[in-house]
Design an enzyme around this catalytic site. Structure first.
Site, PDB file in Angstrom:
ATOM      1  N   LYS A  65       0.895  -1.324  -0.035  1.00 28.25           N
ATOM      2  CA  LYS A  65      -0.058  -0.010   0.148  1.00 28.25           C
ATOM      3  C   LYS A  65       0.881   1.269   0.026  1.00 28.25           C
ATOM      4  O   LYS A  65       0.397   2.313  -0.483  1.00 28.25           O
ATOM      5  CB  LYS A  65      -1.033   0.119   1.331  1.00 28.25           C
ATOM      6  CG  LYS A  65      -0.024   0.101   2.608  1.00 28.25           C
ATOM      7  CD  LYS A  65      -1.083   0.054   3.655  1.00 28.25           C
ATOM      8  CE  LYS A  65      -1.843  -1.145   4.113  1.00 28.25           C
ATOM      9  NZ  LYS A  65      -1.004  -2.681   4.601  1.00 28.25           N
ATOM     10  N   HIS A 195      -0.167  -3.629  14.993  1.00 27.96           N
ATOM     11  CA  HIS A 195       0.626  -2.442  14.295  1.00 27.96           C
ATOM     12  C   HIS A 195       0.658  -1.436  15.004  1.00 27.96           C
ATOM     13  O   HIS A 195      -0.452  -1.079  15.649  1.00 27.96           O
ATOM     14  CB  HIS A 195      -0.094  -2.262  12.820  1.00 27.96           C
ATOM     15  CG  HIS A 195       0.738  -1.119  11.967  1.00 27.96           C
ATOM     16  ND1 HIS A 195       1.215  -0.116  12.518  1.00 27.96           N
ATOM     17  CD2 HIS A 195       1.038  -1.189  10.542  1.00 27.96           C
ATOM     18  CE1 HIS A 195       2.028   0.421  11.362  1.00 27.96           C
ATOM     19  NE2 HIS A 195       1.714  -0.256  10.424  1.00 27.96           N
ATOM     20  N   SER A 198       1.606   4.238  12.234  1.00 24.52           N
ATOM     21  CA  SER A 198       2.779   4.736  11.269  1.00 24.52           C
ATOM     22  C   SER A 198       3.523   5.604  11.948  1.00 24.52           C
ATOM     23  O   SER A 198       3.045   6.661  12.653  1.00 24.52           O
ATOM     24  CB  SER A 198       2.098   5.144   9.811  1.00 24.52           C
ATOM     25  OG  SER A 198       2.667   4.674   8.893  1.00 24.52           O
ATOM     26  N   GLU A 268       5.705  -5.891   8.836  1.00 29.29           N
ATOM     27  CA  GLU A 268       4.935  -5.164   7.572  1.00 29.29           C
ATOM     28  C   GLU A 268       5.565  -4.021   7.467  1.00 29.29           C
ATOM     29  O   GLU A 268       4.990  -3.261   7.460  1.00 29.29           O
ATOM     30  CB  GLU A 268       3.441  -5.362   7.634  1.00 29.29           C
ATOM     31  CG  GLU A 268       2.915  -6.609   7.588  1.00 29.29           C
ATOM     32  CD  GLU A 268       1.404  -6.676   8.432  1.00 29.29           C
ATOM     33  OE1 GLU A 268       1.024  -5.428   8.736  1.00 29.29           O
ATOM     34  OE2 GLU A 268       0.961  -7.876   8.358  1.00 29.29           O
ATOM     35  N   ARG A 271       6.791   2.167   4.919  1.00 32.83           N
ATOM     36  CA  ARG A 271       7.462   3.613   4.761  1.00 32.83           C
ATOM     37  C   ARG A 271       9.136   3.204   4.656  1.00 32.83           C
ATOM     38  O   ARG A 271       9.787   3.907   4.176  1.00 32.83           O
ATOM     39  CB  ARG A 271       7.188   4.412   5.631  1.00 32.83           C
ATOM     40  CG  ARG A 271       7.556   5.691   5.797  1.00 32.83           C
ATOM     41  CD  ARG A 271       7.324   6.469   7.081  1.00 32.83           C
ATOM     42  NE  ARG A 271       5.917   6.809   7.022  1.00 32.83           N
ATOM     43  CZ  ARG A 271       5.012   7.587   6.401  1.00 32.83           C
ATOM     44  NH1 ARG A 271       5.872   8.549   5.566  1.00 32.83           N
ATOM     45  NH2 ARG A 271       3.672   7.794   6.499  1.00 32.83           N
ATOM     46  N   TYR A 371       3.666   6.639   0.490  1.00 32.08           N
ATOM     47  CA  TYR A 371       1.952   7.077   0.412  1.00 32.08           C
ATOM     48  C   TYR A 371       2.065   8.304  -0.358  1.00 32.08           C
ATOM     49  O   TYR A 371       1.321   9.196   0.006  1.00 32.08           O
ATOM     50  CB  TYR A 371       1.737   7.300   2.039  1.00 32.08           C
ATOM     51  CG  TYR A 371       1.664   6.024   2.818  1.00 32.08           C
ATOM     52  CD1 TYR A 371       1.072   4.884   2.701  1.00 32.08           C
ATOM     53  CD2 TYR A 371       2.715   5.908   3.863  1.00 32.08           C
ATOM     54  CE1 TYR A 371       1.118   3.737   3.221  1.00 32.08           C
ATOM     55  CE2 TYR A 371       2.949   4.798   4.467  1.00 32.08           C
ATOM     56  CZ  TYR A 371       2.005   3.742   4.434  1.00 32.08           C
ATOM     57  OH  TYR A 371       2.076   2.758   4.988  1.00 32.08           O
TER      58      TYR A 371
HETATM   59  N1  PLP Z   1       0.695  -3.249   7.902  1.00 28.15           N
HETATM   60  C1  PLP Z   1      -0.658  -2.613   7.864  1.00 28.15           C
HETATM   61  C2  PLP Z   1      -1.729  -3.652   8.300  1.00 28.15           C
HETATM   62  C3  PLP Z   1      -0.896  -1.395   7.775  1.00 28.15           C
HETATM   63  O1  PLP Z   1      -2.112  -0.628   7.935  1.00 28.15           O
HETATM   64  C4  PLP Z   1       0.049  -0.637   7.461  1.00 28.15           C
HETATM   65  C5  PLP Z   1      -0.037   1.049   7.067  1.00 28.15           C
HETATM   66  O2  PLP Z   1      -1.199   1.252   7.494  1.00 28.15           O
HETATM   67  C6  PLP Z   1       1.463  -1.125   7.218  1.00 28.15           C
HETATM   68  C7  PLP Z   1       1.771  -2.406   7.384  1.00 28.15           C
HETATM   69  C8  PLP Z   1       2.707  -0.424   6.980  1.00 28.15           C
HETATM   70  O3  PLP Z   1       3.000   0.797   7.848  1.00 28.15           O
HETATM   71  P1  PLP Z   1       4.187   1.621   7.748  1.00 28.15           P
HETATM   72  O4  PLP Z   1       4.213   2.358   6.550  1.00 28.15           O
HETATM   73  O5  PLP Z   1       3.971   2.597   8.797  1.00 28.15           O
HETATM   74  O6  PLP Z   1       5.218   0.709   8.067  1.00 28.15           O
END
Ligand code: PLP
Length: 397
Positions: A65, A195, A198, A268, A271, A371
């Site tokens: 994402k 999680h 972020s 996971e 960023r 993002y």
């Molecule tokens: N995993 C899940 C389920 C998430 O919702 C997100 C971000 O919203 C991420 C991983 C990635 O998070 P980050 O970019 O803070 O590492």
């Protein structure tokens, strides 16, 4: 660098201080008057080394994402990463690159039925859940799928974008939901995920979340269900100095709370990998001088890659460049930079000092990979989703 050095399909190998020349070269050869990205593949390699050094026992499932640029996904796959997908389209994007469905976790606790059916049909067999209805949907449409119980991190106020209001079971919901999923419905819950939110800023939130995950592992005996094997520590990481501190806290907490030898630990990170690997190059498309102040319009805005600036400032470096090096101005002016849409909210930077720029000059924004493009729209007819990416590999000398 001269025009004959340019080939949009090749990886441009340059020294780090050759970036400005390369940007000018690409801008001269770039077909449309449209912004473009540079992706530095060498930065991805450096970050993967950093990850492996800090987290030798934690397998990264990159959160697609955050940035689904195919060249980034392919590079990460080649470096040994797996993938966290949130939707049918993200799953298909990853599979279309020849990556195996075994390397994917469908890490969205609430999935549409059509997406669950699709996961079943392509063999994505690991997902997260945090509600009874999700258990029912998975039982009906993908009963072979293994599950991770997503818990709410005990304290996610230590991050800039908390996720705990929307996702994760509360402590009092854990036992009844596990009992329902495993003993009543007969699904396999193989682990726990969380999680912390972020852009984590407080390292202790990881330790607290790992301690909570332990309590879930501990109720399995009491409920008479098989022992769990997977701990998913989610995302929240940036490639700053805090990363090493977080890794130390996580590694210690895992040692303290999870002595079992056969535990698989995954994460996971979103960023962490793309943020500093992408540079965005925009063009000045308009200018207005009002007394001492200068206003510019550029061809990217908050309905495109700058959307995250609405909730946090994500780019930490901005560099104006004249198209021709000899024309760079020394005149510093208080400046505002607007995006191209007709929305007055569409301002990228307000009242900052910049050397005076002219039409077609470039403004370069660093650390723009997280993002950004993926959150773009076609608002006002500006297609902020099709910004091209050129590949670079910088050596650090
Ligand atoms: N995993 C899940 C389920 C998430 O919702 C997100 C971000 O919203 C991420 C991983 C990635 O998070 P980050 O970019 O803070 O590492």
């Amino acid at each position: 660098m001269v025009s004959s050095d340019f080939d949009k399909n090749r990886v441009h190998k340059i020294a780090k201080d050759g970036m400005t020349d390369l940007i000018r070269l690409i801008a001269e050869n770039h077909e449309a008057s449209q912004p473009f990205y540079l992706l530095d593949l060498a930065t991805i390699e450096r970050l993967m080394n950093k990850w492996n050094n800090s987290f030798p026992n934690v397998k990264p499932f990159y959160a697609v994402k955050c940035n689904s640029e195919p060249a980034l996904l392919t590079k990460l796959a080649n470096l040994g990463a797996n993938f966290d997908c949130a939707s049918l389209l993200e799953i298909d994007t990853v599979l279309s690159l020849g990556i195996s469905s075994n390397q994917i976790i469908f890490a969205n606790p609430c999935k549409a039925i059509s997406h669950i059916k699709h996961a079943a049909s392509v063999g994505v067999n690991l997902t997260t859940f945090d509600s009874k209805l999700e258990v029912d949907k998975i039982k009906k449409w993908h009963p072979q799928c293994h599950l991770l119980l997503r818990i709410k991190a005990p304290r996610d106020s230590g991050s800039l974008r908390p996720l705990g209001k929307k996702f994760g079971v509360l402590p009092e919901e854990i036992e009844p939901l596990l009992h329902y999923a495993c003993n009543v419905v007969g699904l396999k819950v193989v682990g726990v995920s969380f999680h912390v939110g972020s852009i984590a800023q407080d390292t202790r939130i990881y330790r607290e979340a790992i301690a909570s995950a332990r309590t879930v592992f501990d109720v399995t005996d009491y409920l008479g269900i098989p022992k769990m094997q997977i701990l998913n520590i989610g995302g929240g990481f940036r490639s700053t100095q805090l990363f090493e501190e977080i890794a130390t806290v996580v590694n210690e907490a895992v040692q303290d709370y999870f002595p079992e030898p056969n535990l698989t630990i995954i994460a996971e990170p979103g960023r962490f990998f793309p943020e500093t690997s992408f540079t965005l190059v925009t063009h000045v498309i308009g200018k207005r001088v009002r007394g001492e102040k200068v206003e510019y319009w550029i061809d990217e805005g908050i309905y495109g890659s700058f959307r995250p600036t609405l909730y946090n400032s994500c780019f930490v470096g901005m560099k104006p460049l004249s198209v021709k090096a000899s024309e760079e101005s020394c005149q510093i002016c208080e400046s505002t930079i607007y995006g191209p849409s007709c929305d007055s909210l569409d301002a990228v930077a307000v009242d900052i000092n910049l050397p005076e720029l002219q039409l077609d000059d470039l403004i370069v924004f660093y650390n723009m990979g997280a993002y950004s493009k993926c959150a773009g729209t076609k608002f006002n007819g500006f297609d902020m989703l099709s910004t091209p990416t050129y590949l670079v590999s910088t050596n650090s000398s």
